[in-house]
Design an enzyme around this catalytic site. Structure first.
Site, PDB file in Angstrom:
ATOM      1  N   LEU A 149       0.822  -1.214   0.000  1.00 46.78           N
ATOM      2  CA  LEU A 149       0.000   0.000   0.000  1.00 46.78           C
ATOM      3  C   LEU A 149       0.853   1.260   0.000  1.00 46.78           C
ATOM      4  O   LEU A 149       0.664   2.137  -0.835  1.00 46.78           O
ATOM      5  CB  LEU A 149      -0.928  -0.008   1.222  1.00 46.78           C
ATOM      6  CG  LEU A 149      -1.797   1.229   1.427  1.00 46.78           C
ATOM      7  CD1 LEU A 149      -2.783   1.396   0.267  1.00 46.78           C
ATOM      8  CD2 LEU A 149      -2.544   1.155   2.760  1.00 46.78           C
ATOM      9  N   PRO A 152       6.679   5.729  -1.835  1.00 49.29           N
ATOM     10  CA  PRO A 152       7.702   6.689  -1.410  1.00 49.29           C
ATOM     11  C   PRO A 152       7.154   8.089  -1.165  1.00 49.29           C
ATOM     12  O   PRO A 152       7.651   8.820  -0.309  1.00 49.29           O
ATOM     13  CB  PRO A 152       8.698   6.681  -2.582  1.00 49.29           C
ATOM     14  CG  PRO A 152       8.522   5.342  -3.219  1.00 49.29           C
ATOM     15  CD  PRO A 152       7.069   5.022  -3.077  1.00 49.29           C
ATOM     16  N   SER A 156       1.456   8.413   5.088  1.00 44.26           N
ATOM     17  CA  SER A 156       0.178   8.197   5.749  1.00 44.26           C
ATOM     18  C   SER A 156      -1.022   8.549   4.879  1.00 44.26           C
ATOM     19  O   SER A 156      -2.154   8.231   5.246  1.00 44.26           O
ATOM     20  CB  SER A 156       0.114   9.033   7.046  1.00 44.26           C
ATOM     21  OG  SER A 156       1.087   8.590   7.972  1.00 44.26           O
ATOM     22  N   TRP A 180       8.490   0.234   1.749  1.00 47.55           N
ATOM     23  CA  TRP A 180       8.423  -0.297   3.115  1.00 47.55           C
ATOM     24  C   TRP A 180       7.582  -1.575   3.200  1.00 47.55           C
ATOM     25  O   TRP A 180       6.809  -1.753   4.136  1.00 47.55           O
ATOM     26  CB  TRP A 180       7.867   0.753   4.088  1.00 47.55           C
ATOM     27  CG  TRP A 180       8.485   2.097   3.971  1.00 47.55           C
ATOM     28  CD1 TRP A 180       7.891   3.250   3.569  1.00 47.55           C
ATOM     29  CD2 TRP A 180       9.845   2.446   4.257  1.00 47.55           C
ATOM     30  NE1 TRP A 180       8.781   4.284   3.577  1.00 47.55           N
ATOM     31  CE2 TRP A 180       9.993   3.816   3.993  1.00 47.55           C
ATOM     32  CE3 TRP A 180      10.963   1.720   4.709  1.00 47.55           C
ATOM     33  CZ2 TRP A 180      11.193   4.484   4.174  1.00 47.55           C
ATOM     34  CZ3 TRP A 180      12.163   2.397   4.872  1.00 47.55           C
ATOM     35  CH2 TRP A 180      12.263   3.755   4.610  1.00 47.55           C
ATOM     36  N   GLY A 364      23.960  -0.448  32.616  1.00 43.70           N
ATOM     37  CA  GLY A 364      24.917  -0.699  31.538  1.00 43.70           C
ATOM     38  C   GLY A 364      24.662  -2.005  30.810  1.00 43.70           C
ATOM     39  O   GLY A 364      24.870  -2.111  29.595  1.00 43.70           O
ATOM     40  N   GLU A 387       1.722   0.368   9.868  1.00 50.89           N
ATOM     41  CA  GLU A 387       0.263   0.168   9.897  1.00 50.89           C
ATOM     42  C   GLU A 387      -0.460   1.327  10.577  1.00 50.89           C
ATOM     43  O   GLU A 387      -1.453   1.149  11.277  1.00 50.89           O
ATOM     44  CB  GLU A 387      -0.087  -1.190  10.520  1.00 50.89           C
ATOM     45  CG  GLU A 387       0.426  -2.329   9.653  1.00 50.89           C
ATOM     46  CD  GLU A 387      -0.141  -3.677  10.003  1.00 50.89           C
ATOM     47  OE1 GLU A 387      -1.331  -3.759  10.351  1.00 50.89           O
ATOM     48  OE2 GLU A 387       0.618  -4.663   9.913  1.00 50.89           O
TER      49      GLU A 387
END
Length: 407
Positions: A149, A152, A156, A180, A364, A387
């Site tokens: 879906l 680039p 959103s 992605w 640490g 998502e």
């Protein structure tokens, strides 16, 4: 193990399978779901926890473990038995994703994407022929799917798809780039969203089933990510990629609707993944606090540490209840858009908080790879992004909330 899942499936009679268990009624999980939870937990402890750090370090897809999960029914939890799935409900799916993600967050997202983002829309919108072709081979863990879906340039703004599809005779021809894409390098098929009528804007987006590999479809570089490094993420690049006319999922122009409904269910899966990461981080913090001695006693005796552990447990349990409620609403056929967004928002932010505080408890030792705390911290961060970012979840919640008040 597979026998236990079979028993759980048989115990879920048709009347109980879709029954809504409200939060107020549920002092504990139903017996069948608790059995599933324990089965998945045992699998994660045995098969995933010992290798999770190595998978992360090597960016290695857990192929053998995914096949074993397929044999258990975990790669197609909600898919009916007739198509090769486990035939369980969405609450069972959420429980399974959490426990698998507790062992390895990367394996959890592979499971989540195959179940909710790939199989989910095919199961809901596909024809019987499409279900046989595009679901059944993806239930065993031998093959996984992905969901294309994002692009680039749109992020959103899911309705601004620049990938296009034009009909030429008996084939659709796709051109554009998807970004992605989780599972991309390991997938054997993808659900792709492309604009078929620009004049209609988001109502001109359609969904397509595309086999992988296929001529005209290439993969971008495998992204070198902060977390979930054993799952692959890359661009899908379509250059005159031709797919049969029958590979259209649903009707022309239904793509945006399919995507939004798929993301609702997918958010429950990501919420469950976040819960698994959060639980693993809390487990790590408690174990260390009980064993680490300072000022003559385990640091778990110190009030400052106890306050941290209490806040971590509170955030985790609250997010878990929201996630289960969203899954139950879906199982009962009730609207759950707001609840899915709430679950995803609460669980992802809880995972980030808890993994951060786990590192504080370890000091640490939390900052080095000798302990899993730093991996949980890295894995948690993505759950607030993919998502639907946390900002998008707040918009979804507010829009649904205001709608409820206006009617």
């Amino acid at each position: 193990m597979a026998a236990l899942l079979l028993c759980a499936r048989k115990a879920l009679l048709p009347g109980s399978l879709r029954r809504l268990h409200t939060v107020y009624q549920m002092a504990e999980l139903p017996e069948t779901h608790e059995m599933l939870r324990q089965t998945c937990r045992d699998f994660a402890d045995r098969e995933l926890c010992p290798i999770a750090a190595q998978l992360d370090k090597e960016h290695r897809y857990p192929a053998e473990q995914v096949r074993k999960m397929g044999a258990m029914g975990l790669m197609a939890v909600e898919v009916p038995e007739q198509f090769g799935g486990a035939g369980l409900d969405y609450l069972a799916y959420a429980i399974g994703v959490e426990e698998i993600s507790r062992g390895c967050a990367s394996t959890g997202v592979v499971m989540s994407v195959n179940n909710s983002l790939y199989l989910g829309p095919v199961l809901k919108f596909g024809s019987e022929e499409q279900k046989q072709q595009w679901i059944t081979p993806f239930t065993t863990g031998e093959k996984v799917g992905c969901f294309a879906l994002s692009e680039p340039g749109n992020g959103s703004d899911a309705g601004a798809a620049s990938t296009v599809a034009r009909l030429e005779g008996d084939h659709w021809v796709l051109n554009g780039t998807k970004a992605w894409i989780t599972n991309s390098w390991d997938a054997s098929a993808t659900v792709v969203f492309a604009t078929t009528d620009k004049a209609l804007k988001h109502k001109g987006i359609s969904a397509f089933l595309v086999p992988m590999p296929t001529p005209g479809l290439s993969l971008g570089k495998k992204e070198d990510k902060l977390g979930i490094r054993a799952s692959s993420t890359a661009n899908l690049i379509f250059e005159d990629c031709r797919v049969p006319r029958g590979n259209l999922l649903g009707q022309p122009g239904m793509g945006f609707k399919i995507a939004m409904q798929t993301l609702d269910s997918g958010r429950v899966g990501i919420a469950a993944q976040a819960l698994g990461i959060a639980q693993a981080a809390l487990d790590c913090a408690v174990d260390y606090a009980e064993k680490r001695t300072a000022f003559g006693a385990p640091i778990s005796k110190l009030q400052g540490i106890q306050f941290k552990l209490a806040d971590m447990a509170l955030a985790l349990e609250g997010a878990r209840l929201l996630t289960w409620r969203a899954a139950m609403l879906k199982d009962n056929g009730k609207p759950y858009t707001k609840e899915a967004a709430m679950a995803k928002l609460a669980a992802s932010e809880a995972a980030t908080l808890i993994s951060h505080q786990a590192i504080q408890v370890l000091g640490g030792m939390g900052y080095v790879t000798d302990m899993p705390a730093e991996r949980h911290y890295r894995d948690a961060r993505i759950t607030e992004i993919y998502e639907g970012t946390s900002e998008i979840q707040r918009l979804v919640i507010a829009n649904q909330l205001l709608k409820d008040y206006r009617f």
